[in-house]
Design a protein around this motif. Structure first.
Motif, PDB file in Angstrom:
ATOM      1  N   ILE A   1      -3.349  -6.949  -3.687  1.00 56.02           N
ATOM      2  CA  ILE A   1      -4.833  -7.216  -3.999  1.00 56.02           C
ATOM      3  C   ILE A   1      -5.677  -7.157  -2.647  1.00 56.02           C
ATOM      4  O   ILE A   1      -6.793  -6.458  -2.740  1.00 56.02           O
ATOM      5  CB  ILE A   1      -5.015  -8.760  -4.332  1.00 56.02           C
ATOM      6  CG1 ILE A   1      -4.486  -9.296  -5.589  1.00 56.02           C
ATOM      7  CG2 ILE A   1      -6.501  -9.212  -4.486  1.00 56.02           C
ATOM      8  CD1 ILE A   1      -4.146 -10.677  -6.039  1.00 56.02           C
ATOM      9  N   VAL A   2      -5.232  -7.439  -1.494  1.00 52.76           N
ATOM     10  CA  VAL A   2      -5.888  -7.285  -0.151  1.00 52.76           C
ATOM     11  C   VAL A   2      -5.958  -5.857   0.053  1.00 52.76           C
ATOM     12  O   VAL A   2      -6.805  -5.191   0.433  1.00 52.76           O
ATOM     13  CB  VAL A   2      -5.394  -7.914   0.944  1.00 52.76           C
ATOM     14  CG1 VAL A   2      -5.853  -7.640   2.372  1.00 52.76           C
ATOM     15  CG2 VAL A   2      -5.287  -9.385   0.638  1.00 52.76           C
ATOM     16  N   GLY A   3      -4.850  -4.949  -0.306  1.00 54.34           N
ATOM     17  CA  GLY A   3      -5.017  -3.697   0.029  1.00 54.34           C
ATOM     18  C   GLY A   3      -5.942  -2.886  -0.937  1.00 54.34           C
ATOM     19  O   GLY A   3      -6.829  -1.970  -0.430  1.00 54.34           O
ATOM     20  N   VAL A   4      -6.043  -3.254  -2.070  1.00 52.46           N
ATOM     21  CA  VAL A   4      -7.026  -2.656  -3.153  1.00 52.46           C
ATOM     22  C   VAL A   4      -8.501  -2.812  -2.558  1.00 52.46           C
ATOM     23  O   VAL A   4      -9.213  -2.014  -2.698  1.00 52.46           O
ATOM     24  CB  VAL A   4      -6.495  -2.940  -4.534  1.00 52.46           C
ATOM     25  CG1 VAL A   4      -7.948  -2.513  -5.473  1.00 52.46           C
ATOM     26  CG2 VAL A   4      -5.233  -2.428  -4.872  1.00 52.46           C
ATOM     27  N   ARG A   5      -8.515  -4.297  -2.156  1.00 55.68           N
ATOM     28  CA  ARG A   5      -9.987  -4.780  -1.895  1.00 55.68           C
ATOM     29  C   ARG A   5     -10.487  -3.971  -0.762  1.00 55.68           C
ATOM     30  O   ARG A   5     -11.742  -3.490  -0.351  1.00 55.68           O
ATOM     31  CB  ARG A   5      -9.714  -6.182  -1.654  1.00 55.68           C
ATOM     32  CG  ARG A   5      -9.667  -7.170  -2.944  1.00 55.68           C
ATOM     33  CD  ARG A   5     -10.929  -7.118  -3.750  1.00 55.68           C
ATOM     34  NE  ARG A   5     -10.820  -8.190  -4.529  1.00 55.68           N
ATOM     35  CZ  ARG A   5     -11.384  -8.238  -5.965  1.00 55.68           C
ATOM     36  NH1 ARG A   5     -12.210  -7.013  -6.206  1.00 55.68           N
ATOM     37  NH2 ARG A   5     -11.387  -9.134  -6.659  1.00 55.68           N
ATOM     38  N   GLU A   6      -9.353  -3.601   0.174  1.00 49.68           N
ATOM     39  CA  GLU A   6     -10.070  -3.052   1.620  1.00 49.68           C
ATOM     40  C   GLU A   6      -9.806  -1.513   1.548  1.00 49.68           C
ATOM     41  O   GLU A   6     -10.348  -0.788   2.546  1.00 49.68           O
ATOM     42  CB  GLU A   6      -8.800  -3.581   2.671  1.00 49.68           C
ATOM     43  CG  GLU A   6      -8.825  -5.108   2.968  1.00 49.68           C
ATOM     44  CD  GLU A   6     -10.127  -5.532   3.586  1.00 49.68           C
ATOM     45  OE1 GLU A   6     -11.055  -4.568   4.446  1.00 49.68           O
ATOM     46  OE2 GLU A   6     -10.422  -6.768   3.686  1.00 49.68           O
ATOM     47  N   GLY A   7      -9.370  -0.884   0.574  1.00 47.30           N
ATOM     48  CA  GLY A   7      -9.512   0.496   0.487  1.00 47.30           C
ATOM     49  C   GLY A   7      -8.078   1.234   0.858  1.00 47.30           C
ATOM     50  O   GLY A   7      -8.117   2.234   0.982  1.00 47.30           O
ATOM     51  N   TRP A   8      -7.114   0.516   1.493  1.00 43.83           N
ATOM     52  CA  TRP A   8      -6.005   0.868   1.894  1.00 43.83           C
ATOM     53  C   TRP A   8      -5.056   1.278   0.797  1.00 43.83           C
ATOM     54  O   TRP A   8      -4.140   2.198   1.124  1.00 43.83           O
ATOM     55  CB  TRP A   8      -5.381  -0.245   2.653  1.00 43.83           C
ATOM     56  CG  TRP A   8      -6.008  -0.886   3.959  1.00 43.83           C
ATOM     57  CD1 TRP A   8      -7.158  -0.064   4.527  1.00 43.83           C
ATOM     58  CD2 TRP A   8      -6.162  -2.164   4.153  1.00 43.83           C
ATOM     59  NE1 TRP A   8      -7.784  -1.213   5.533  1.00 43.83           N
ATOM     60  CE2 TRP A   8      -6.798  -2.416   5.343  1.00 43.83           C
ATOM     61  CE3 TRP A   8      -5.023  -3.265   4.069  1.00 43.83           C
ATOM     62  CZ2 TRP A   8      -7.268  -3.387   6.041  1.00 43.83           C
ATOM     63  CZ3 TRP A   8      -5.234  -4.391   4.809  1.00 43.83           C
ATOM     64  CH2 TRP A   8      -6.222  -4.515   5.581  1.00 43.83           C
ATOM     65  N   LEU A   9      -4.988   0.849  -0.194  1.00 40.81           N
ATOM     66  CA  LEU A   9      -4.089   1.080  -1.477  1.00 40.81           C
ATOM     67  C   LEU A   9      -4.979   1.816  -2.492  1.00 40.81           C
ATOM     68  O   LEU A   9      -6.158   1.358  -2.694  1.00 40.81           O
ATOM     69  CB  LEU A   9      -3.276   0.126  -1.811  1.00 40.81           C
ATOM     70  CG  LEU A   9      -2.407  -0.810  -0.901  1.00 40.81           C
ATOM     71  CD1 LEU A   9      -1.737  -2.008  -1.709  1.00 40.81           C
ATOM     72  CD2 LEU A   9      -1.354   0.073  -0.421  1.00 40.81           C
ATOM     73  N   ASP A  10      -4.288   2.737  -3.246  1.00 43.25           N
ATOM     74  CA  ASP A  10      -4.933   3.466  -4.186  1.00 43.25           C
ATOM     75  C   ASP A  10      -5.185   2.535  -5.289  1.00 43.25           C
ATOM     76  O   ASP A  10      -4.257   1.949  -6.047  1.00 43.25           O
ATOM     77  CB  ASP A  10      -4.096   4.803  -4.631  1.00 43.25           C
ATOM     78  CG  ASP A  10      -4.864   5.472  -5.971  1.00 43.25           C
ATOM     79  OD1 ASP A  10      -5.872   5.509  -6.165  1.00 43.25           O
ATOM     80  OD2 ASP A  10      -3.938   6.096  -6.750  1.00 43.25           O
ATOM     81  N   ALA A  11      -6.548   2.259  -5.636  1.00 43.06           N
ATOM     82  CA  ALA A  11      -6.778   1.226  -6.834  1.00 43.06           C
ATOM     83  C   ALA A  11      -6.257   1.614  -7.892  1.00 43.06           C
ATOM     84  O   ALA A  11      -5.691   0.754  -8.915  1.00 43.06           O
ATOM     85  CB  ALA A  11      -8.233   1.082  -6.756  1.00 43.06           C
ATOM     86  N   ALA A  12      -6.260   2.982  -8.641  1.00 50.58           N
ATOM     87  CA  ALA A  12      -5.567   3.420  -9.695  1.00 50.58           C
ATOM     88  C   ALA A  12      -4.223   2.917  -9.806  1.00 50.58           C
ATOM     89  O   ALA A  12      -3.680   2.724 -11.108  1.00 50.58           O
ATOM     90  CB  ALA A  12      -5.812   4.885  -9.856  1.00 50.58           C
ATOM     91  N   ASP A  13      -3.539   3.020  -8.890  1.00 52.65           N
ATOM     92  CA  ASP A  13      -2.039   2.762  -8.561  1.00 52.65           C
ATOM     93  C   ASP A  13      -1.732   1.098  -8.882  1.00 52.65           C
ATOM     94  O   ASP A  13      -0.854   0.466  -9.321  1.00 52.65           O
ATOM     95  CB  ASP A  13      -1.259   3.453  -7.931  1.00 52.65           C
ATOM     96  CG  ASP A  13      -1.010   4.785  -8.137  1.00 52.65           C
ATOM     97  OD1 ASP A  13      -1.104   5.270  -9.344  1.00 52.65           O
ATOM     98  OD2 ASP A  13      -0.968   5.776  -7.159  1.00 52.65           O
ATOM     99  N   TYR A  14      -2.277   0.457  -7.711  1.00 53.41           N
ATOM    100  CA  TYR A  14      -1.918  -0.724  -7.377  1.00 53.41           C
ATOM    101  C   TYR A  14      -2.731  -1.888  -8.055  1.00 53.41           C
ATOM    102  O   TYR A  14      -2.330  -3.125  -8.082  1.00 53.41           O
ATOM    103  CB  TYR A  14      -2.054  -0.853  -5.628  1.00 53.41           C
ATOM    104  CG  TYR A  14      -0.785  -0.161  -5.096  1.00 53.41           C
ATOM    105  CD1 TYR A  14       0.036  -0.797  -4.786  1.00 53.41           C
ATOM    106  CD2 TYR A  14      -1.211   1.180  -4.650  1.00 53.41           C
ATOM    107  CE1 TYR A  14       1.235  -0.006  -4.127  1.00 53.41           C
ATOM    108  CE2 TYR A  14      -0.086   1.860  -4.033  1.00 53.41           C
ATOM    109  CZ  TYR A  14       1.235   1.207  -3.785  1.00 53.41           C
ATOM    110  OH  TYR A  14       1.869   1.799  -3.076  1.00 53.41           O
ATOM    111  N   ALA A  15      -3.976  -1.650  -8.338  1.00 58.18           N
ATOM    112  CA  ALA A  15      -4.578  -2.851  -9.161  1.00 58.18           C
ATOM    113  C   ALA A  15      -4.021  -3.143 -10.554  1.00 58.18           C
ATOM    114  O   ALA A  15      -3.917  -4.325 -10.631  1.00 58.18           O
ATOM    115  CB  ALA A  15      -6.089  -2.199  -9.475  1.00 58.18           C
TER     116      ALA A  15
END
Length: 368
Positions: A292-306
């Protein structure tokens, strides 16, 4: 490519990213919203007895849950809850002072994070003084320190360093809060230096972590402390900090590996890479929080990790029973070079090792 087409494509990409984030991290149905779940668990905690080490000192799992309840209360602007959480702490200044952990162990010292978090809300100097004492004593070598502890200190690390993976929450959380309170770079520098050393010593090529160097098993909650500690540190670490690239690399490598081991149900198992082991809630919640934090911060690809975070959250919620206890929580577990040891660990309902990361997830889902 002309400028107009480039801007159009950029706008489409931004819309897709925002849609992916919203699709994964919001729009939950009644009963599974982070607001509802967080409220259930936070009020359950505030009305509960203290969790103590052998009846003597406040347990770190209780501190973690307290911190999570505060984060949830702040996100929802629940002033009643904030006041109740303050009131629960107040006796530590008077009649419950004997319950304060001594400043001589990594698990004890992290208590300071709670006092520092409350200081940021209240500006009451009593919290600041108490919290900084716990943060500073992690680097103040006691007279009775053993040779190994002195050796760590001589290298610029905390004398409490021991290369157990849970330390990378227990050390970094209190140093992080001290940095937020004081703005003094020494605190964030300490946390980053420790994190890099632990990554270099303990992270495996696949991004995961053994429970210990001599115990080659990927225990979920053990790895969970690293999964939580890294993004929490990265959120505060200055962008130009020399250790930031190494910590970000460690975090992204771990997240990629965790995604491959997520079970079809959305959960992670007691041993991460063992498909026949049982789904364990505290580790699952920690990994979900890191996503969640990675997606919120833009570190993780939202399409994959959200979507992966959403799937995990929806799988986690049914493990909360009617008494607002998280079930299927592995009890406190020391290392042992025996796979069956991990399989046979008792599972508690209401164990604060599980209540805490559920609250962290609820607060994180409510936004930055």
């Amino acid at each position: 490519m002309n400028k107009r087409l480039f801007l159009s494509l950029l706008a489409v990409f931004a819309f897709q990213l925002l849609f992916a984030q919203r699709e994964g991290l919001s729009g939950f149905s009644k009963g599974s919203t982070p607001d509802e779940v967080g409220k259930r668990l936070a009020y359950h905690f505030v009305n509960s007895r203290h969790d103590l080490y052998a009846g003597r000192y406040i347990h770190y799992a209780g501190v973690c849950t307290w911190n999570g309840a505060i984060d949830y209360a702040l996100k929802t602007k629940d002033q009643k809850l904030i006041k109740l959480l303050q009131d629960k702490f107040e006796p530590f200044f008077t009649i419950e002072k004997p319950l304060l952990p001594p400043m001589n162990h990594v698990d004890y010292n992290m208590f300071g994070s709670l006092a520092l978090k409350l200081y940021q809300i209240t500006k009451d100097e009593r919290y600041r003084k108490m919290g900084l004492a716990y943060a500073d004593s992690q680097w103040e070598v006691p007279k009775n320190a053993n040779p190994e502890e002195k050796a760590w200190a001589d290298k610029g690390f905390s004398w409490q360093t021991r290369l157990w993976i849970d330390d990378m929450y227990m050390i970094t959380v209190v140093q992080n809060e001290a940095y937020k309170v004081t703005g003094d770079r020494k605190y964030i520098d300490r946390a980053a230096k420790e994190m890099v050393r632990y990554l270099d010593e303990l992270q495996r090529p696949n991004g995961l972590f053994y429970h210990a160097p001599d115990v080659p098993y990927y225990w979920a909650r053990g790895a969970g402390w690293m999964a939580v500690g890294m993004p929490d540190l990265l959120r505060e670490l200055p962008k130009d900090h020399k250790d930031r690239p190494r910590i970000m690399q460690g975090y992204l490598t771990m997240m990629k590996s965790l995604k491959t081991y997520q079970r079809p149900s959305g959960m992670w198992n007691q041993l991460i890479d063992e498909p026949d082991f049982w789904p364990e809630t505290s580790g699952t919640a920690m990994f979900t929080y890191a996503f969640i934090v990675g997606v919120r911060e833009g570190w993780l690809d939202a399409a994959d990790y959200a979507p992966a975070a959403r799937k995990a959250w929806l799988a986690m919620v049914p493990y909360i029973d009617q008494r607002n206890n998280v079930t299927e929580v592995c009890i406190g577990t020391g290392k042992k070079n025996d796979k069956q040891h991990y399989h046979d660990r008792p599972r508690n309902a209401g164990d604060l090792h599980g209540q805490a990361p559920y609250l962290w997830c609820a607060a994180a889902l409510l936004g930055k």
